[in-house]
Design an enzyme around this catalytic site. Structure first.
Site, PDB file in Angstrom:
ATOM      1  N   TYR A 500      45.557  43.224  39.270  1.00 24.09           N
ATOM      2  CA  TYR A 500      46.381  42.034  39.475  1.00 24.09           C
ATOM      3  C   TYR A 500      47.553  41.994  38.502  1.00 24.09           C
ATOM      4  O   TYR A 500      48.572  41.376  38.788  1.00 24.09           O
ATOM      5  CB  TYR A 500      45.529  40.771  39.312  1.00 24.09           C
ATOM      6  CG  TYR A 500      46.303  39.509  39.620  1.00 24.09           C
ATOM      7  CD1 TYR A 500      46.809  39.283  40.902  1.00 24.09           C
ATOM      8  CD2 TYR A 500      46.558  38.556  38.642  1.00 24.09           C
ATOM      9  CE1 TYR A 500      47.532  38.143  41.200  1.00 24.09           C
ATOM     10  CE2 TYR A 500      47.273  37.413  38.926  1.00 24.09           C
ATOM     11  CZ  TYR A 500      47.757  37.204  40.201  1.00 24.09           C
ATOM     12  OH  TYR A 500      48.476  36.070  40.485  1.00 24.09           O
ATOM     13  N   ARG A 535      44.199  38.450  43.768  1.00 20.11           N
ATOM     14  CA  ARG A 535      43.664  37.100  43.866  1.00 20.11           C
ATOM     15  C   ARG A 535      43.122  36.767  45.245  1.00 20.11           C
ATOM     16  O   ARG A 535      42.653  35.665  45.490  1.00 20.11           O
ATOM     17  CB  ARG A 535      44.744  36.071  43.473  1.00 20.11           C
ATOM     18  CG  ARG A 535      45.007  36.024  41.988  1.00 20.11           C
ATOM     19  CD  ARG A 535      43.760  35.519  41.263  1.00 20.11           C
ATOM     20  NE  ARG A 535      43.931  35.598  39.819  1.00 20.11           N
ATOM     21  CZ  ARG A 535      43.647  36.655  39.086  1.00 20.11           C
ATOM     22  NH1 ARG A 535      43.187  37.750  39.658  1.00 20.11           N
ATOM     23  NH2 ARG A 535      43.807  36.646  37.786  1.00 20.11           N
ATOM     24  N   TYR A 617      38.999  39.311  33.369  1.00 20.65           N
ATOM     25  CA  TYR A 617      38.643  37.975  33.839  1.00 20.65           C
ATOM     26  C   TYR A 617      37.150  37.695  33.706  1.00 20.65           C
ATOM     27  O   TYR A 617      36.729  36.550  33.643  1.00 20.65           O
ATOM     28  CB  TYR A 617      39.090  37.788  35.290  1.00 20.65           C
ATOM     29  CG  TYR A 617      40.550  37.497  35.406  1.00 20.65           C
ATOM     30  CD1 TYR A 617      41.072  36.268  35.031  1.00 20.65           C
ATOM     31  CD2 TYR A 617      41.434  38.473  35.871  1.00 20.65           C
ATOM     32  CE1 TYR A 617      42.421  36.004  35.113  1.00 20.65           C
ATOM     33  CE2 TYR A 617      42.791  38.222  35.959  1.00 20.65           C
ATOM     34  CZ  TYR A 617      43.274  36.984  35.585  1.00 20.65           C
ATOM     35  OH  TYR A 617      44.612  36.736  35.662  1.00 20.65           O
TER      36      TYR A 617
END
Length: 670
Positions: A500, A535, A617
């Site tokens: 990402y 995402r 993340y």
């Protein structure tokens, strides 16, 4: 694909699980049979079952690279919530005359935004996959069969053929299902998008024809003018929004469109109850409850997801203490209120409709709060799954609206979209080793079961009970742009793994140029994409297509993993969790068992990262960054990739000049 053989115990368990699922399905069929209130409901159940089966078959065949367009197309198709809004409007009114009509008008407006915006976004995305040497496509020709069918439906309805809209509606459903099925490959995906457009167009025509059959005359023509005006405004808004959307903004845009579906379904069900009230049967009351509850959860959950993805809210989970208890209380409250709604509505007492409207309003508010809290409780790592869950919710809301209106078309399309989102959710959860229930309930205490088992490992070097002591070096090897560029030039095989971070930096064009230069000199270059990179599913595939990277060299994780051992250099850009070796090596890791791209098996890894010490993340560090065959290229991704591209150009120019000093002014261009 390697065939996996099961031992006798696993084989037995597999059959036992299959048997238990079949028993559960059989009990469900019996329950519906005992509870079916009328033949119309039973017919809708048959439509639902057949559409669910067909939908599952076509969605499983969709290429992972096209999961983003799939969600955009299904989202646009779910704009058929407009049909419910149309039935709420009354003939003879150029302006809505009461609350239920206003709710219907708002539903049409939001649905039109969704339809035109969704299909426009899908068209833009799919056009990116078109290669220069692809055959010319004459999709404009398909307006003729859609026009012929629509004209025939209108003529038949005017002539009194009352079943014409029903039959044409079935054709619209088939077109939507076939459209999604055509997303199985890049070659047919654009045709699938056109099929979906045609299906929705015919669905709208059949609805208008049904309104004419119910009340032919000038008053219905006035109604058509109102519907047309609202739809025109919505289409302009939708097209305007879509024109500003690129691959980077795709996730939050899809989330915003999901919210429109949820709001439309909730408004339609509330308006339908206010219009018909106690005259509705038990089945319609239950459908009203489900459409309201699911629509409200979808609306607020999608709005929260939009604000998170758009940067208006932080990515960290936000939840009340004992969140599972609060979620359970909210869900239980809506069920209790739904039962009261059914009891009050069937009582026939004076004021029952007003009481029912209050109960339905309470269901809307509580469900909305539940949807917001569920999504707020989810962290950034689960965002791709959240998007697919909301996509599924929007389909079930539409399906409930179909049962409410006894509309086979909405039931069919809703089931298709509901299962589409559910299947994508299952794919995403499997790719992240996440438990579906954990994601649905906002990251609850339900844990995923690790798919790997490693006994006797300890993080404590003083633990003498463990047979293996886990040691992770924190020393890393840093390189510079020039050295990295030379490694890429010298390599015979290169795999580029984007994450990402590539999307955030908008570095896809520079990386596409790097790939082009390497391919031009004879290097074998491919891209490796993890299913949950980005995402939303398939977002990075769209980004690379936007930059002109041919989908022929973009591989899925299963296609590329076995080839890393033969790869000279793997270039990692903005990816961490999806390449983390702890997923396979450490059963105590937060991502244990998650399928990952095995980049560490390459002869050399160059990893681009802003700075060391920052986790992915999932909140865990990545041992790959400290391995002996990994070199870290630190700095801003966009700037670093641009410098890497320029360095490759300079080195190639210097190489050409050394080979032929008489052509020193010749520039190397990709």
């Amino acid at each position: 694909m390697t065939e996996i053989s099961l031992n006798p115990e696993e084989q037995l368990k597999s059959f036992q699980d299959s048997r238990n699922n079949a028993i559960f399905l059989a009990l469900g069929v019996l329950l519906v049979g005992y509870c079916s209130p009328d033949p119309s409901f039973s017919a809708l159940i048959a439509v639902f079952a057949l559409s669910s089966f067909a939908g599952q078959q076509v969605v499983w065949g969709v290429s992972p690279a096209l999961h983003s367009p799939l969600m955009a197309v299904t989202n646009a198709i779910s704009g058929t919530t407009a049909i419910g809004g149309m039935f709420l409007l009354k003939p003879g009114h150029l302006v809505p005359a009461d609350v239920s009509e206003w709710l219907g008008a708002i539903s049409i407006l939001l649905s039109a935004i969704n339809i035109f915006g969704g299909f426009s976004v899908a068209t833009k995305m799919l056009s990116l996959f078109k290669r220069p040497d692809d055959p010319i496509e004459y999709f404009g020709m398909y307006k003729w069969p859609v026009g012929v069918l629509s004209a025939g439906v209108i003529a038949g309805s005017i002539s009194g053929y009352e079943q014409m809209p029903v039959i044409a509606g079935a054709g619209a459903s088939v077109a939507c299902i076939a459209g999604i099925g055509s997303l199985s490959s890049q070659k047919t995906a654009r045709f699938g998008n056109v099929l979906g457009m045609g299906g929705v167009a015919v669905a709208v025509v059949t609805t208008l024809s049904s309104l004419w059959i119910a009340n032919p005359g000038s008053e219905t023509l006035e109604l058509f003018s109102l519907i047309g005006g609202i739809s025109a405004i919505g289409s302009l808004i939708g097209l305007s929004v879509a024109s500003k959307v690129g691959p980077t903004e795709l996730p939050q845009t899809v989330a915003a469109f999901h919210s429109l579906v949820g709001v439309s379904a909730a408004l339609t069900s509330l308006g339908e109850y206010m219009d018909k009230g106690s005259s509705m049967g038990t089945g319609a009351i239950l459908a009203t409850y489900f459409a309201t509850a699911i629509g409200s959860i979808t609306a607020t959950g999608s709005l929260v997801a939009f604000f998170k993805l758009n940067g208006n809210l932080g990515s960290k989970p936000i939840a009340l203490p004992n969140k599972d208890v609060w979620n359970g209380l909210a869900l239980g409250s809506t069920v209790v209120l739904g039962v009261l709604l059914a009891v009050v509505s069937s009582s026939g007492d004076a004021g029952a409709e007003d009481t029912g409207a209050l109960l339905l309003s309470a269901i809307t508010v509580i469900s909305g709060l539940l949807g917001a809290h569920l999504t707020l409780s989810i962290g950034a790592a689960d965002t791709p799954v959240v998007i697919t869950v909301l996509n599924s919710y929007s389909g079930w809301a539409l399906c409930a609206e179909g049962f409410l209106l006894s509309n086979p078309l909405l039931t069919s399309v809703g089931a298709l979209i509901g299962f589409s989102g559910a299947i994508l959710t299952q794919i995403m959860c499997s790719s992240m080793n996440r438990n579906v229930l954990s994601v649905i309930f906002g990251g609850s205490s339900v844990k995923a079961t690790p798919k790997v088992e490693l006994k006797g490992i300890s993080d404590d070097p003083l633990d003498t009970t463990a047979s293996i002591v886990k040691t992770v070096s924190t020393d890393f090897r840093e390189t510079d742009v020039t050295a990295a560029a030379q490694l890429l030039i010298d390599a015979k095989t290169v795999v580029i793994v984007p994450g990402y971070g590539l999307a955030v930096a908008k570095a896809q064009y520079a990386i596409a140029e790097i790939a082009s230069m390497l391919i031009q000199q004879g290097t074998t270059v491919r891209f490796g994409i993890h299913p949950v990179a980005g995402r939303m599913p398939g977002q990075l595939n769209v980004l690379l297509a936007e930059a002109g990277v041919s989908y022929d060299i973009v591989m899925e994780m299963e296609e590329i993993n076995d080839d890393f051992q033969e790869t000279d250099v793997t270039l990692v850009i903005g990816a961490s969790d999806t390449i983390n070796s702890d997923a396979e090596d450490d059963p105590n890791s937060a991502i244990a068992g998650m399928p990952v791209l095995q980049v560490w098996n390459s002869k050399k890894v160059i990893a681009l990262k802003r700075k060391m010490g920052s986790a992915g993340y999932a909140g865990v560090d990545n041992p790959v960054f400290y391995k002996e065959n990994t070199e870290m290229l630190l700095g801003d991704a966009k700037e670093t990739v641009s410098n890497l591209r320029d360095s490759i150009k300079e080195l190639k120019e210097a190489e050409q000049e050394m080979k032929n000093p008489y052509i020193s002014n010749k520039k190397f261009e990709p």
